[in-house]
Design a protein around this motif. Structure first.
Motif, mmCIF file in Angstrom:
data_model
loop_
_atom_site.group_PDB
_atom_site.id
_atom_site.type_symbol
_atom_site.label_atom_id
_atom_site.label_comp_id
_atom_site.label_asym_id
_atom_site.label_seq_id
_atom_site.Cartn_x
_atom_site.Cartn_y
_atom_site.Cartn_z
ATOM 1 N N GLU A 42 -25.642 9.876 -34.622
ATOM 2 C CA GLU A 42 -25.756 9.197 -35.907
ATOM 3 C C GLU A 42 -26.365 10.135 -36.950
ATOM 4 O O GLU A 42 -27.421 10.738 -36.728
ATOM 5 C CB GLU A 42 -26.618 7.936 -35.781
ATOM 6 N N ASP A 43 -25.653 10.296 -38.084
ATOM 7 C CA ASP A 43 -26.052 11.164 -39.203
ATOM 8 C C ASP A 43 -25.965 12.647 -38.889
ATOM 9 O O ASP A 43 -26.335 13.480 -39.722
ATOM 10 C CB ASP A 43 -27.460 10.837 -39.695
ATOM 11 N N LEU A 44 -25.478 13.013 -37.702
ATOM 12 C CA LEU A 44 -25.379 14.433 -37.345
ATOM 13 C C LEU A 44 -24.131 15.042 -37.981
ATOM 14 O O LEU A 44 -23.036 14.480 -37.858
ATOM 15 C CB LEU A 44 -25.315 14.577 -35.826
ATOM 16 N N PRO A 45 -24.224 16.193 -38.643
ATOM 17 C CA PRO A 45 -23.033 16.850 -39.194
ATOM 18 C C PRO A 45 -22.202 17.493 -38.080
ATOM 19 O O PRO A 45 -22.666 18.428 -37.427
ATOM 20 C CB PRO A 45 -23.599 17.923 -40.136
ATOM 21 N N VAL A 46 -21.024 16.967 -37.850
ATOM 22 C CA VAL A 46 -20.135 17.457 -36.784
ATOM 23 C C VAL A 46 -18.849 17.965 -37.417
ATOM 24 O O VAL A 46 -18.185 17.240 -38.162
ATOM 25 C CB VAL A 46 -19.812 16.347 -35.759
ATOM 26 N N GLY A 47 -18.499 19.217 -37.117
ATOM 27 C CA GLY A 47 -17.289 19.819 -37.663
ATOM 28 C C GLY A 47 -16.186 19.905 -36.635
ATOM 29 O O GLY A 47 -16.400 20.384 -35.515
ATOM 30 N N LEU A 48 -14.998 19.420 -37.005
ATOM 31 C CA LEU A 48 -13.832 19.478 -36.130
ATOM 32 C C LEU A 48 -12.871 20.540 -36.643
ATOM 33 O O LEU A 48 -12.496 20.524 -37.817
ATOM 34 C CB LEU A 48 -13.111 18.129 -36.080
ATOM 35 N N ILE A 49 -12.471 21.434 -35.763
ATOM 36 C CA ILE A 49 -11.491 22.457 -36.098
ATOM 37 C C ILE A 49 -10.169 22.015 -35.480
ATOM 38 O O ILE A 49 -9.918 22.204 -34.296
ATOM 39 C CB ILE A 49 -11.931 23.835 -35.584
ATOM 40 N N GLY A 50 -9.347 21.358 -36.298
ATOM 41 C CA GLY A 50 -8.098 20.775 -35.830
ATOM 42 C C GLY A 50 -8.158 19.267 -35.876
ATOM 43 O O GLY A 50 -9.158 18.658 -35.461
ATOM 44 N N CYS A 101 -16.848 8.915 -36.141
ATOM 45 C CA CYS A 101 -17.140 8.061 -37.297
ATOM 46 C C CYS A 101 -17.772 6.747 -36.839
ATOM 47 O O CYS A 101 -18.702 6.228 -37.473
ATOM 48 C CB CYS A 101 -15.871 7.788 -38.099
ATOM 49 N N ALA A 102 -17.289 6.207 -35.716
ATOM 50 C CA ALA A 102 -17.857 4.963 -35.189
ATOM 51 C C ALA A 102 -19.300 5.163 -34.731
ATOM 52 O O ALA A 102 -20.118 4.244 -34.822
ATOM 53 C CB ALA A 102 -17.002 4.449 -34.036
ATOM 54 N N PHE A 103 -19.625 6.362 -34.256
ATOM 55 C CA PHE A 103 -21.006 6.671 -33.876
ATOM 56 C C PHE A 103 -21.910 6.848 -35.098
ATOM 57 O O PHE A 103 -23.129 6.879 -34.964
ATOM 58 C CB PHE A 103 -21.057 7.965 -33.053
ATOM 59 N N GLY A 104 -21.298 7.023 -36.256
ATOM 60 C CA GLY A 104 -22.084 7.249 -37.463
ATOM 61 C C GLY A 104 -22.339 8.704 -37.767
ATOM 62 O O GLY A 104 -23.186 9.032 -38.607
ATOM 63 N N ALA A 105 -21.627 9.603 -37.097
ATOM 64 C CA ALA A 105 -21.774 11.031 -37.389
ATOM 65 C C ALA A 105 -21.183 11.350 -38.757
ATOM 66 O O ALA A 105 -20.300 10.650 -39.251
ATOM 67 C CB ALA A 105 -21.076 11.855 -36.306
ATOM 68 N N ARG A 106 -21.656 12.417 -39.351
ATOM 69 C CA ARG A 106 -21.092 12.908 -40.606
ATOM 70 C C ARG A 106 -19.963 13.876 -40.245
ATOM 71 O O ARG A 106 -20.198 15.063 -40.001
ATOM 72 C CB ARG A 106 -22.166 13.574 -41.458
ATOM 73 N N VAL A 107 -18.758 13.359 -40.189
ATOM 74 C CA VAL A 107 -17.613 14.096 -39.673
ATOM 75 C C VAL A 107 -16.968 14.936 -40.774
ATOM 76 O O VAL A 107 -16.698 14.447 -41.872
ATOM 77 C CB VAL A 107 -16.566 13.134 -39.075
ATOM 78 N N MET A 108 -16.729 16.210 -40.442
ATOM 79 C CA MET A 108 -16.035 17.135 -41.334
ATOM 80 C C MET A 108 -14.857 17.736 -40.572
ATOM 81 O O MET A 108 -14.962 17.977 -39.362
ATOM 82 C CB MET A 108 -16.982 18.229 -41.819
ATOM 83 N N VAL A 109 -13.770 17.983 -41.284
ATOM 84 C CA VAL A 109 -12.544 18.447 -40.638
ATOM 85 C C VAL A 109 -12.006 19.673 -41.362
ATOM 86 O O VAL A 109 -11.873 19.672 -42.595
ATOM 87 C CB VAL A 109 -11.462 17.346 -40.643
ATOM 88 N N LEU A 152 -18.361 25.748 -40.797
ATOM 89 C CA LEU A 152 -19.356 26.276 -39.871
ATOM 90 C C LEU A 152 -20.760 26.208 -40.463
ATOM 91 O O LEU A 152 -21.717 25.815 -39.782
ATOM 92 C CB LEU A 152 -19.008 27.715 -39.482
ATOM 93 N N ARG A 153 -20.890 26.571 -41.715
ATOM 94 C CA ARG A 153 -22.204 26.565 -42.358
ATOM 95 C C ARG A 153 -22.824 25.172 -42.402
ATOM 96 O O ARG A 153 -24.033 25.014 -42.322
ATOM 97 C CB ARG A 153 -22.096 27.113 -43.785
ATOM 98 N N ARG A 154 -21.969 24.146 -42.466
ATOM 99 C CA ARG A 154 -22.453 22.784 -42.680
ATOM 100 C C ARG A 154 -22.568 21.973 -41.391
ATOM 101 O O ARG A 154 -22.988 20.820 -41.423
ATOM 102 C CB ARG A 154 -21.522 22.069 -43.659
ATOM 103 N N SER A 155 -22.200 22.545 -40.236
ATOM 104 C CA SER A 155 -22.096 21.772 -38.989
ATOM 105 C C SER A 155 -23.223 22.089 -38.021
ATOM 106 O O SER A 155 -23.514 23.251 -37.760
ATOM 107 C CB SER A 155 -20.755 22.050 -38.295
ATOM 108 N N ARG A 156 -23.818 21.036 -37.454
ATOM 109 C CA ARG A 156 -24.763 21.215 -36.353
ATOM 110 C C ARG A 156 -24.032 21.259 -35.012
ATOM 111 O O ARG A 156 -24.554 21.762 -34.031
ATOM 112 C CB ARG A 156 -25.764 20.051 -36.352
ATOM 113 N N VAL A 157 -22.843 20.685 -34.990
ATOM 114 C CA VAL A 157 -21.980 20.722 -33.807
ATOM 115 C C VAL A 157 -20.579 21.047 -34.283
ATOM 116 O O VAL A 157 -20.130 20.525 -35.308
ATOM 117 C CB VAL A 157 -21.956 19.359 -33.078
ATOM 118 N N ILE A 158 -19.872 21.923 -33.549
ATOM 119 C CA ILE A 158 -18.443 22.098 -33.808
ATOM 120 C C ILE A 158 -17.682 21.824 -32.521
ATOM 121 O O ILE A 158 -18.169 22.093 -31.420
ATOM 122 C CB ILE A 158 -18.075 23.500 -34.340
#
Length: 333
Positions: A161-169, A182-190, A211-217
């Motif tokens: 929840e609120d974690l910035p997660v980046g998806l490559i693809g 999104c259902a978990f409440g993560a801040r999803v970036m693609v 990459l700069r904005r993600s805590r998880v990719i």
């Protein structure tokens, strides 16, 4: 091919898409057309697989398989064969040039593993973030729970929840992962320069910005000449210190030595992998020495019962189209 004669099918399954699944799917698809199915269970990597396949293909018009070696030798020994359907997204086990030369159509069964892989990716992510394998080992192997549980702040993992997660693809797997996050409440970036239209989350225009904005990719790109080694030392250095990397897509998207360096230096706090540049994972791999910060699984992402059933069903649908004289949906040769 419209005929009242029985269609002769060889169902060469393995330990995952077992022959009985293929047979059941074909009979379901062809309930109004007679068919004869010969089952064969192939052991992956077996030295005599070609010989077994040649015997099973005697007089067969159709072969449905997942990993059977459809080589020039096999094709030459099966003059009646007209269709090969592979129960997976990529027909890596088929000599496509030889199939074309022998007049054999080759089809695949894409998408059957997408849901399973997406779910497994989320499992890897949660395992790495919340240190689940480490906690399991602590409790079961070290007898660590001697009193009330009292985790330290240092060893507690972050929430989605609120974690910035980046998806490559953002394809069949990535889009499912994005929806779940999104259902978990993560801040999803693609980041996906090839996908048009809406995405689940915030679209980011460049890989470095993601990459700069993600805590998880998490990686979901297809492997091409342009994506091989997509995430290397430079890209890992762009991530915030203490980030987490998850890969259940293709091992060659990621520079494994650079990943090990980043884990050892603390640039990454954890990672989780289901695929590798060399499989099976060599016993001297640097990756094996990095547990528990590195969660490793042996290519299990797409291995659910439903995925095997879907693969057999998609393959059977291709057989049905061929029998009815319809264009294939997933033809390769």
């Amino acid at each position: 091919m419209e005929s009242t004669d029985p269609v002769r099918v060889a169902a060469a399954g393995d330990r995952f898409v077992v022959p009985s699944l293929i047979t059941a799917a074909i009979h379901h698809e062809m309930d109004e057309h007679p068919c004869e199915v010969r089952e064969l269970a192939l052991a992956e990597g077996a030295g005599d697989a070609e010989e077994e396949l040649i015997k099973a293909l005697a007089d067969a018009e159709v072969l449905v398989t997942r990993g059977g070696p459809v080589t020039e030798r096999v094709l030459a020994a099966a003059p009646e064969l007209r269709l090969v359907v592979v129960c997976r997204g990529g027909p890596v086990n088929v000599d496509l040039d030889a199939a074309k030369a022998h007049g054999v159509r080759v089809c695949r069964a894409p998408g059957g593993e997408a849901a399973a892989t997406a779910e497994f990716t989320l499992g890897l992510m949660l395992a790495a973030l919340r240190r689940i394998p480490e906690a399991h080992a602590f409790l079961t192997r070290q007898g660590g729970w001697q009193g009330p549980a009292s985790p330290t702040y240092e060893h507690a993992g972050p929430e989605l929840e609120d974690l910035p997660v980046g998806l490559i693809g953002h394809g069949a797997v990535g889009s499912r992962v994005a929806r779940a996050l999104c259902a978990f409440g993560a801040r999803v970036m693609v980041y996906d320069p090839y996908v048009r239209g809406e995405v689940h989350g915030l679209r980011i225009g460049s890989l470095d910005d993601l990459l700069r904005r993600s805590r998880v990719i998490t990686l979901h790109a297809p492997l091409t000449s342009g994506t091989r080694g997509l995430i290397g030392a430079r890209e890992l250095a762009v991530l915030p210190r203490g980030a987490v990397v998850v890969n259940a897509a293709d091992g060659e998207l990621l520079d494994e030595d650079a990943l090990c360096d980043a884990l050892e230096s603390g640039q990454l706090s954890a990672a989780a992998l289901d695929t590798y540049a060399h499989e099976p994972l060599p016993p001297d791999s640097r990756l094996l020495a990095l547990a528990p910060r590195l969660v490793l699984t042996p290519r299990l992402g797409g291995s659910s019962r439903a995925a095997a059933e879907k693969a057999a069903g998609i393959a059977a649908e291709e057989v049905g189209r061929w029998v009815r004289g319809e264009p294939p949906a997933h033809s390769l040769a």
